[in-house]
Design a protein around this motif. Sequence first.
Motif, PDB file in Angstrom:
ATOM      1  N   UNK A  58       0.866  -1.175   0.000  1.00 55.59           N
ATOM      2  CA  UNK A  58       0.000   0.000   0.000  1.00 55.59           C
ATOM      3  C   UNK A  58       0.906   1.229   0.000  1.00 55.59           C
ATOM      4  N   UNK A  59       0.817   2.071  -1.038  1.00 55.40           N
ATOM      5  CA  UNK A  59       1.780   3.185  -1.127  1.00 55.40           C
ATOM      6  C   UNK A  59       1.762   4.101   0.103  1.00 55.40           C
ATOM      7  N   UNK A  60       0.603   4.237   0.735  1.00 54.96           N
ATOM      8  CA  UNK A  60       0.534   5.162   1.870  1.00 54.96           C
ATOM      9  C   UNK A  60       1.448   4.705   3.009  1.00 54.96           C
ATOM     10  N   UNK A  61       1.734   3.410   3.037  1.00 54.73           N
ATOM     11  CA  UNK A  61       2.639   2.896   4.071  1.00 54.73           C
ATOM     12  C   UNK A  61       4.105   3.148   3.734  1.00 54.73           C
ATOM     13  N   UNK A  62       4.340   3.701   2.553  1.00 56.99           N
ATOM     14  CA  UNK A  62       5.715   3.982   2.133  1.00 56.99           C
ATOM     15  C   UNK A  62       5.914   5.459   1.832  1.00 56.99           C
ATOM     16  N   UNK A  63       5.043   6.268   2.426  1.00 59.58           N
ATOM     17  CA  UNK A  63       5.145   7.716   2.243  1.00 59.58           C
ATOM     18  C   UNK A  63       6.495   8.250   2.695  1.00 59.58           C
ATOM     19  N   UNK A  64       7.009   7.720   3.794  1.00 59.50           N
ATOM     20  CA  UNK A  64       8.259   8.262   4.344  1.00 59.50           C
ATOM     21  C   UNK A  64       9.374   8.208   3.312  1.00 59.50           C
ATOM     22  N   UNK A  65       9.444   7.090   2.603  1.00 63.40           N
ATOM     23  CA  UNK A  65      10.476   6.958   1.585  1.00 63.40           C
ATOM     24  C   UNK A  65      10.299   7.969   0.464  1.00 63.40           C
ATOM     25  N   UNK A  66       9.064   8.167   0.042  1.00 66.64           N
ATOM     26  CA  UNK A  66       8.802   9.081  -1.075  1.00 66.64           C
ATOM     27  C   UNK A  66       8.999  10.530  -0.661  1.00 66.64           C
ATOM     28  N   UNK A  67       8.558  10.875   0.547  1.00 60.92           N
ATOM     29  CA  UNK A  67       8.632  12.268   0.988  1.00 60.92           C
ATOM     30  C   UNK A  67      10.056  12.667   1.379  1.00 60.92           C
ATOM     31  N   UNK A  68      10.915  11.687   1.534  1.00 64.72           N
ATOM     32  CA  UNK A  68      12.323  11.998   1.799  1.00 64.72           C
ATOM     33  C   UNK A  68      13.032  12.490   0.537  1.00 64.72           C
ATOM     34  N   UNK A  69      12.406  12.289  -0.607  1.00 66.24           N
ATOM     35  CA  UNK A  69      12.995  12.771  -1.860  1.00 66.24           C
ATOM     36  C   UNK A  69      12.718  14.274  -1.983  1.00 66.24           C
ATOM     37  N   UNK A  70      13.759  15.091  -2.085  1.00 63.19           N
ATOM     38  CA  UNK A  70      13.554  16.543  -2.120  1.00 63.19           C
ATOM     39  C   UNK A  70      12.647  16.976  -3.269  1.00 63.19           C
ATOM     40  N   UNK A  71      11.666  17.798  -2.942  1.00 66.33           N
ATOM     41  CA  UNK A  71      10.799  18.377  -3.970  1.00 66.33           C
ATOM     42  C   UNK A  71       9.825  17.412  -4.606  1.00 66.33           C
ATOM     43  N   UNK A  72       9.669  16.225  -4.044  1.00 65.66           N
ATOM     44  CA  UNK A  72       8.718  15.261  -4.614  1.00 65.66           C
ATOM     45  C   UNK A  72       7.312  15.591  -4.111  1.00 65.66           C
ATOM     46  N   UNK A  73       6.433  15.943  -5.028  1.00 65.34           N
ATOM     47  CA  UNK A  73       5.038  16.218  -4.675  1.00 65.34           C
ATOM     48  C   UNK A  73       4.251  14.931  -4.854  1.00 65.34           C
ATOM     49  N   UNK A  74       3.858  14.365  -3.742  1.00 63.87           N
ATOM     50  CA  UNK A  74       3.200  13.058  -3.774  1.00 63.87           C
ATOM     51  C   UNK A  74       1.679  13.231  -3.757  1.00 63.87           C
ATOM     52  N   UNK A  75       1.022  12.521  -4.645  1.00 61.90           N
ATOM     53  CA  UNK A  75      -0.444  12.481  -4.676  1.00 61.90           C
ATOM     54  C   UNK A  75      -0.870  11.030  -4.629  1.00 61.90           C
ATOM     55  N   UNK A  76      -1.547  10.663  -3.573  1.00 64.19           N
ATOM     56  CA  UNK A  76      -2.100   9.306  -3.496  1.00 64.19           C
ATOM     57  C   UNK A  76      -3.615   9.403  -3.572  1.00 64.19           C
ATOM     58  N   UNK A  77      -4.219   8.401  -4.199  1.00 63.14           N
ATOM     59  CA  UNK A  77      -5.641   8.484  -4.504  1.00 63.14           C
ATOM     60  C   UNK A  77      -6.526   7.738  -3.518  1.00 63.14           C
ATOM     61  N   UNK A  78      -5.916   7.102  -2.513  1.00 61.47           N
ATOM     62  CA  UNK A  78      -6.728   6.413  -1.513  1.00 61.47           C
ATOM     63  C   UNK A  78      -7.331   5.111  -2.009  1.00 61.47           C
ATOM     64  N   UNK A  79      -6.864   4.614  -3.154  1.00 61.48           N
ATOM     65  CA  UNK A  79      -7.433   3.393  -3.740  1.00 61.48           C
ATOM     66  C   UNK A  79      -6.739   2.152  -3.177  1.00 61.48           C
ATOM     67  N   UNK A  80      -7.493   1.093  -3.082  1.00 60.05           N
ATOM     68  CA  UNK A  80      -6.926  -0.175  -2.628  1.00 60.05           C
ATOM     69  C   UNK A  80      -5.818  -0.615  -3.569  1.00 60.05           C
ATOM     70  N   UNK A  81      -4.686  -1.071  -3.013  1.00 60.37           N
ATOM     71  CA  UNK A  81      -3.556  -1.453  -3.861  1.00 60.37           C
ATOM     72  C   UNK A  81      -3.804  -2.760  -4.592  1.00 60.37           C
ATOM     73  N   UNK A  82      -3.569  -2.727  -5.887  1.00 58.39           N
ATOM     74  CA  UNK A  82      -3.577  -3.939  -6.719  1.00 58.39           C
ATOM     75  C   UNK A  82      -2.442  -3.771  -7.716  1.00 58.39           C
ATOM     76  N   UNK A  83      -1.703  -4.826  -7.993  1.00 55.56           N
ATOM     77  CA  UNK A  83      -0.605  -4.702  -8.947  1.00 55.56           C
ATOM     78  C   UNK A  83      -1.061  -4.042 -10.248  1.00 55.56           C
ATOM     79  N   UNK A  84      -0.344  -3.029 -10.681  1.00 59.63           N
ATOM     80  CA  UNK A  84      -0.633  -2.363 -11.945  1.00 59.63           C
ATOM     81  C   UNK A  84      -1.710  -1.301 -11.888  1.00 59.63           C
ATOM     82  N   UNK A  85      -2.431  -1.195 -10.778  1.00 61.14           N
ATOM     83  CA  UNK A  85      -3.505  -0.209 -10.679  1.00 61.14           C
ATOM     84  C   UNK A  85      -2.908   1.183 -10.448  1.00 61.14           C
ATOM     85  N   UNK A  86      -3.522   2.208 -11.054  1.00 64.91           N
ATOM     86  CA  UNK A  86      -3.047   3.586 -10.898  1.00 64.91           C
ATOM     87  C   UNK A  86      -3.439   4.099  -9.512  1.00 64.91           C
ATOM     88  N   UNK A  87      -2.470   4.227  -8.636  1.00 57.58           N
ATOM     89  CA  UNK A  87      -2.752   4.552  -7.234  1.00 57.58           C
ATOM     90  C   UNK A  87      -2.350   5.967  -6.850  1.00 57.58           C
TER      91      UNK A  87
END
Lengths: 395, 395
Positions: B334-363
Amino acid sequence: MSTAPRSDEATTPPTIGMVGGGQLARMSHQAAIALGVHLRVLAASVDDAAALVSPAKALGDPGDPEDLRRFADGVDVVTFDHELVDLDALAAIERDGLAATRPSAEALRFATDKAHQRRRFAAAGLPLPRHRTTTDVDEARRAAGELGWPVVVKTARGGYDGRGVWVLADEAQLDELLHDLTTDAGLAEVIVEEAVSIVREMAVVVVRSPDGTERSYPVTETVQVDGICRETITPARVPEDVAAEARRIAEQAAEVAGAVGLIAVELFHDGEAVTINEVATRPHNSGHWSIEGAVTSQFENHLRAVAGLPLGDTQQLAPVVVSANVLGHADGRDPVQHLAGALAVPGAHVHLYGKGPRPGRKLGHVTVLADSLDDARQRARSAVAALGDPVPEVD
Amino acid sequence: MSTAPRSDEATTPPTIGMVGGGQLARMSHQAAIALGVHLRVLAASVDDAAALVSPAKALGDPGDPEDLRRFADGVDVVTFDHELVDLDALAAIERDGLAATRPSAEALRFATDKAHQRRRFAAAGLPLPRHRTTTDVDEARRAAGELGWPVVVKTARGGYDGRGVWVLADEAQLDELLHDLTTDAGLAEVIVEEAVSIVREMAVVVVRSPDGTERSYPVTETVQVDGICRETITPARVPEDVAAEARRIAEQAAEVAGAVGLIAVELFHDGEAVTINEVATRPHNSGHWSIEGAVTSQFENHLRAVAGLPLGDTQQLAPVVVSANVLGHADGRDPVQHLAGALAVPGAHVHLYGKGPRPGRKLGHVTVLADSLDDARQRARSAVAALGDPVPEVD
């Protein structure tokens, strides 16, 4: 440059509960949507600015210990849209481990109790206007005599937007005020303070993590009229060394207060020294410019901090960013009915809070990024003039 | 420069109803909050990306004429998060004056019916790949023979994200496909089309007002892998004259389609000519970069357009803007559980859609603004790699 993820461990972010359903909670909700984190608000009414746009709300009185406790029990982290909370109830929530309080009751007290703030900042050696805190009428009179006239008196608790602050010309005015502030319980605690000859009023928004990591935003100038912020200019029109000093002071103040999340430190510049005026331990009007004007908005950074996530870049994106507040027009107009006029202004970023229009009420703000102050200011003011009370022609 | 308000007349903006509760509606809700306009969504489920974050939702099946009609009856303007609507029902809503449909059923048909799109754009003289539309097996075979191998076949209706499009090497493959697409009612309408030697795939987002006023965004390059957009690069890596040609074609296509609100025009560049691939008459994945990367986001401009408000500036704010899509990782994280890794990247604007994780799904997606493509791309990819399936190392 790329930074590798800090950890590949899966961690579910905490559910964040924001006490208060005003515009700060409303704009926090926008930031929470992007991050995909859960934000619940404790609103007083379904018509509150945030309650109108969020499905995750509890209704209750943030000043009521029972309501606060029930709300805290349903979230992982409690944070704040305003300071009108019962600090004892909050301390009990901390003690009982119902939720993490970010900021803590202890940090929040720097915002709710100006006498406490003055004492603690003074003890830490932070620069303050000359002042005395007292609950004694005679001592207040002596302090005023020593500080000289005019003198400023503030109540320690309950003031905001210019309320609870008086500038007094002479002893007669002081006596009248002290009489008004005295009840059977005695004189409400006051701060008697020198009237600083303000050249610029500034604010520095600092974001601080639970582990003490801090980042400050560029110094913002707040243009105040009758104690109400009408406009912010970022960066503030002060020399570079003054700006650096302001940021250093604000960062130290954030540490001393033990803030977690945002803390806005309001500062005076009298042409020579920088001194601390007040602090707010939450997102702040002086940081609204950051939504479009900085890499990371104050709202997103507040959420990141209280959720224990890495902080975002606070860098400014344009040479000048002006935000002007939309205050309710005397003619009672609803700003949303005048969007066309405001949106016709090139580059005007309009934020309306969905609040019922009342003359003087803070109903929204407009931000403009530009290469020059004149350009940014003129456009922001032009959009505001369509929506609400025109910004007075002050420098 | 300041622009005076266009009118001092008070006009209440329309209540906007968005059909569909996906991520486009979710991001539109964020834009609606800022403007203070009322946006309702018609969601299929309370777990839809937009339904999770908006209190103003109706539940129903956007493909059901009755549900659509009931929803339209409660709003002033109907607009769309996706095209899976009954066009006859929509036309009836227009005819009966239940709500303004922006875009109209007629405009929406350019997105839902590729054969219709090809016919109308061809009639208007817009550049298209060589093609034939047909419901006849023999004609399809003749067309393929004339166009040469490999040939592309698309069903006129129902395809998206690479589905409903086939690249066929020879007659045997074509015959097998045509057999699969034939039912008792005959061959489903297909477009048989030359396989363009694609050098770049591009998209131009155009926003169009009810009065025909148009603004286009800078040309975006869409990096496609297996028919799915993995990354967008703005501006596209094409010569300036090609970019100008792409914008001109897209603006004309918007006019021909009679679009109101956003229309995204997907284009091929084969190194010489620019041709139209598909259009979507709504906010589009290829415009997500505009949230942080342009003065006015595609979502705000879509709302402005369908509400009849002035359009916002579409100018790009940094030399390069890269948006990379977060597709569900094969490990099911679930990408929301890996926010820390993404937000540690300088200037990365993260948008998550709140959708249930499935391989290949646009999340979700991540946007980075930078001075160089390498920098923007590396950071966006680094953040995406924390959240979901890593972006393949394509050019």
